[in-house]
Design a protein around this motif. Structure first.
Motif, PDB file in Angstrom:
ATOM      1  N   ASP A  25       0.835  -1.189   0.000  1.00  0.00           N
ATOM      2  CA  ASP A  25       0.000   0.000   0.000  1.00  0.00           C
ATOM      3  C   ASP A  25       0.875   1.246   0.000  1.00  0.00           C
ATOM      4  OD1 ASP A  25      -2.151  -1.658   0.114  1.00  0.00           O
ATOM      5  OD2 ASP A  25      -2.565  -1.362   2.245  1.00  0.00           O
ATOM      6  N   THR A  27       0.487   5.716  -0.376  1.00  0.00           N
ATOM      7  CA  THR A  27      -0.299   6.938  -0.567  1.00  0.00           C
ATOM      8  C   THR A  27       0.585   7.977  -1.237  1.00  0.00           C
ATOM      9  OG1 THR A  27      -1.696   6.518   1.359  1.00  0.00           O
ATOM     10  CG2 THR A  27      -1.592   8.785   0.560  1.00  0.00           C
ATOM     11  N   GLU A  52      -6.544   4.100  -8.482  1.00  0.00           N
ATOM     12  CA  GLU A  52      -6.952   3.468  -7.230  1.00  0.00           C
ATOM     13  C   GLU A  52      -7.748   2.189  -7.487  1.00  0.00           C
ATOM     14  OE1 GLU A  52      -8.893   6.439  -4.874  1.00  0.00           O
ATOM     15  OE2 GLU A  52      -7.069   7.655  -4.653  1.00  0.00           O
ATOM     16  N   GLY A  57      -6.794  -0.614  -4.745  1.00  0.00           N
ATOM     17  CA  GLY A  57      -6.655   0.217  -3.556  1.00  0.00           C
ATOM     18  C   GLY A  57      -5.266   0.258  -2.977  1.00  0.00           C
ATOM     19  N   GLN A  60      -3.216   4.888  -3.309  1.00  0.00           N
ATOM     20  CA  GLN A  60      -4.155   5.948  -2.986  1.00  0.00           C
ATOM     21  C   GLN A  60      -3.512   7.282  -3.366  1.00  0.00           C
ATOM     22  OE1 GLN A  60      -7.371   5.648  -1.616  1.00  0.00           O
ATOM     23  NE2 GLN A  60      -7.082   3.458  -2.025  1.00  0.00           N
TER      24      GLN A  60
END
Length: 350
Positions: A25, A27, A52, A57, A60
Motif C-alpha cells: 500500500d 499513498t 486506485e 486500492g 491511494q
C-alpha cells in the motif's frame, strides 16, 4: 514524502522475500499546478480514480490544489526533493532556468495535438524529456498526463492589427512564445493562472494567454478583456505532465508502475478528445458575452513566424541538447507531413 510512503518503502525488502509481485500500500500526494475543477484539467480526477481502482486500492492518490503545499511553479523541484510525492504541472514553468523544457510543453507554430502525442510516444520525445530532467539533476520520473489542442491566441483590451501593436504591452505569456513577443517589444511576465483575472481587471497586464476557450471562459476572461484572437500560434498543442519522485517510483511494484503508466496514457487520449469536442460552443458563448473574436492577420502571423524561426535557430546553435530535441521534433513532423500530404487534403470537407 508522507510517513505512510516512507513506511511502505521501508518494508519493501521484507515484502520482496514473500514474492516479487506482492503489492504494498502506498499513498501519493499529488499537487496540481492548475485548479482541478477546470474543464479538461478535471480529467485528473478520473486518472486518480482509475489508478486506485486498477491497483485494488494499493495506490491511494491525494490530490492537492495549486499552492496547497508548494508554489505552483516549484512543483518539479519539490517532487525531486521529496517534499511531495508527485506533481501535475508543465515543464515550461522551468523555462527561466531551463529553456529547453518548453519544448516538452508547447512551442510556437508547433505540432498539432495528435502529432505531438506521436512524437512523445513513438518518436523519442518521452525519452528526451526524461533525459532533460536527469541531466539537470532532478530526482523524478516524468510522463504525459494531459494533451490539449490549440489554445486561444491571446486576450487583449485593444486590437492587434500587426506585430507593432505588441510593442510596449505588458503581457502574461509563458515559455518560448514569451521570448518571441519580447523580441517584438512586449514586456512579458509569467504569473499563475489564478492571478490572471485580477491582473487584467486591475490593469497590471494588458493581455494574456492561458488556455483553450473552455478554460478561459471558466476563468472569466470575457469579463476583463474585449478581444480574443485566433489561431493560438504560440501553443498549437500542449502537454501537461505527471512527475513522480524517483524513490517513490522505484519503490512501487512492476504492476503498480504499469497501472500508473496505463492510466496516464488513457488520460492523455481522453483529455485531447474532450478538449477537441467542446471548444466551438465555448467560442460562441464568449461572442454572446460581447467578446470580439478575431483572427490574427496573415501578415501578423508571418512576422511572428519569422521571429520564432530566428529564436529557435539561435537556441539550437547555442545548446546541443536544444538542437537534438528540435531535430527530433522536425524529423517527426517531416514524417507526419509526408503522410498528411497523401491523406488530409483528399479527405477535406467540401
Amino acid at each position: 514524502m508522507t510517513k505512510m510512503t516512507k513506511l511502505a518503502l521501508a518494508v519493501l525488502p521484507f515484502m520482496a522475500m514473500s514474492g516479487p509481485s506482492l503489492a504494498q500500500d502506498v499513498t501519493i500526494t499529488l499537487q496540481s499546478a492548475f485548479p482541478t475543477s477546470l474543464p479538461v484539467i478535471n480529467t485528473i480526477r478520473q486518472f486518480e480514480a482509475e489508478v486506485e481502482a486498477a491497483s485494488g486500492g494499493t495506490i491511494q492518490i491525494e490530490l492537492a490544489e495549486p499552492g496547497a503545499i508548494v508554489p505552483p511553479f516549484d512543483i518539479q523541484q519539490a517532487v525531486s526533493d521529496g517534499k511531495i510525492e508527485a506533481g501535475y504541472t508543465a515543464a515550461a514553468y522551468l523555462h527561466g532556468s531551463l529553456p529547453v523544457a518548453s519544448f516538452f510543453t508547447s512551442m510556437p507554430f508547433g505540432p498539432q495535438a495528435l502529432d505531438y502525442m506521436a512524437w512523445f510516444y513513438e518518436g523519442g520525445g518521452l525519452e528526451l524529456n526524461q533525459r532533460m530532467y536527469d541531466d539537470a539533476g532532478f530526482d523524478l520520473v516524468t510522463m504525459p498526463l494531459t494533451f490539449t489542442g490549440m489554445e486561444s491566441g491571446g486576450w487583449f483590451n485593444s486590437p492587434i492589427e500587426g506585430t507593432n501593436d505588441f510593442a510596449g504591452l505588458k503581457l502574461r505569456w509563458s515559455g518560448l512564445a514569451s521570448e518571441v513577443l519580447a523580441s517584438l517589444g512586449a514586456d512579458t511576465v509569467l504569473i499563475a493562472g489564478g492571478e490572471i483575472f485580477p491582473s487584467l481587471e486591475g490593469g497590471v497586464i494588458d493581455g494574456t494567454e492561458f488556455s483553450f476557450p473552455q478554460v478561459d471562459l471558466a476563468l472569466g476572461f470575457p469579463d476583463v478583456a474585449s478581444f480574443n484572437y485566433f489561431p493560438g500560434w504560440h501553443q498549437p498543442s500542449t502537454m501537461i505532465e505527471l512527475v513522480i519522485n524517483r524513490d517513490v517510483w522505484d519503490g512501487l511494484t512492476d504492476s503498480q508502475r504499469t497501472i500508473i503508466d496505463m492510466a496516464a496514457r488513457t488520460n492523455a487520449m481522453r483529455s485531447v478528445l474532450r478538449m477537441e469536442y467542446s471548444q466551438a460552443a465555448a467560442v460562441e458563448q464568449m461572442a454572446e458575452q460581447g467578446v470580439d473574436v478575431r483572427l490574427y492577420s496573415p501578415e501578423t502571423l508571418d512576422s511572428l513566424r519569422v521571429a520564432w524561426d530566428t529564436l529557435v535557430s539561435e537556441m539550437a546553435a547555442a545548446d546541443p541538447f536544444v538542437a537534438e530535441v528540435w531535430d527530433s521534433l522536425q524529423a517527426a513532423r517531416t514524417q507526419e507531413d509526408t503522410w498528411d500530404a497523401l491523406t488530409v487534403t483528399p479527405m477535406q470537407r467540401p
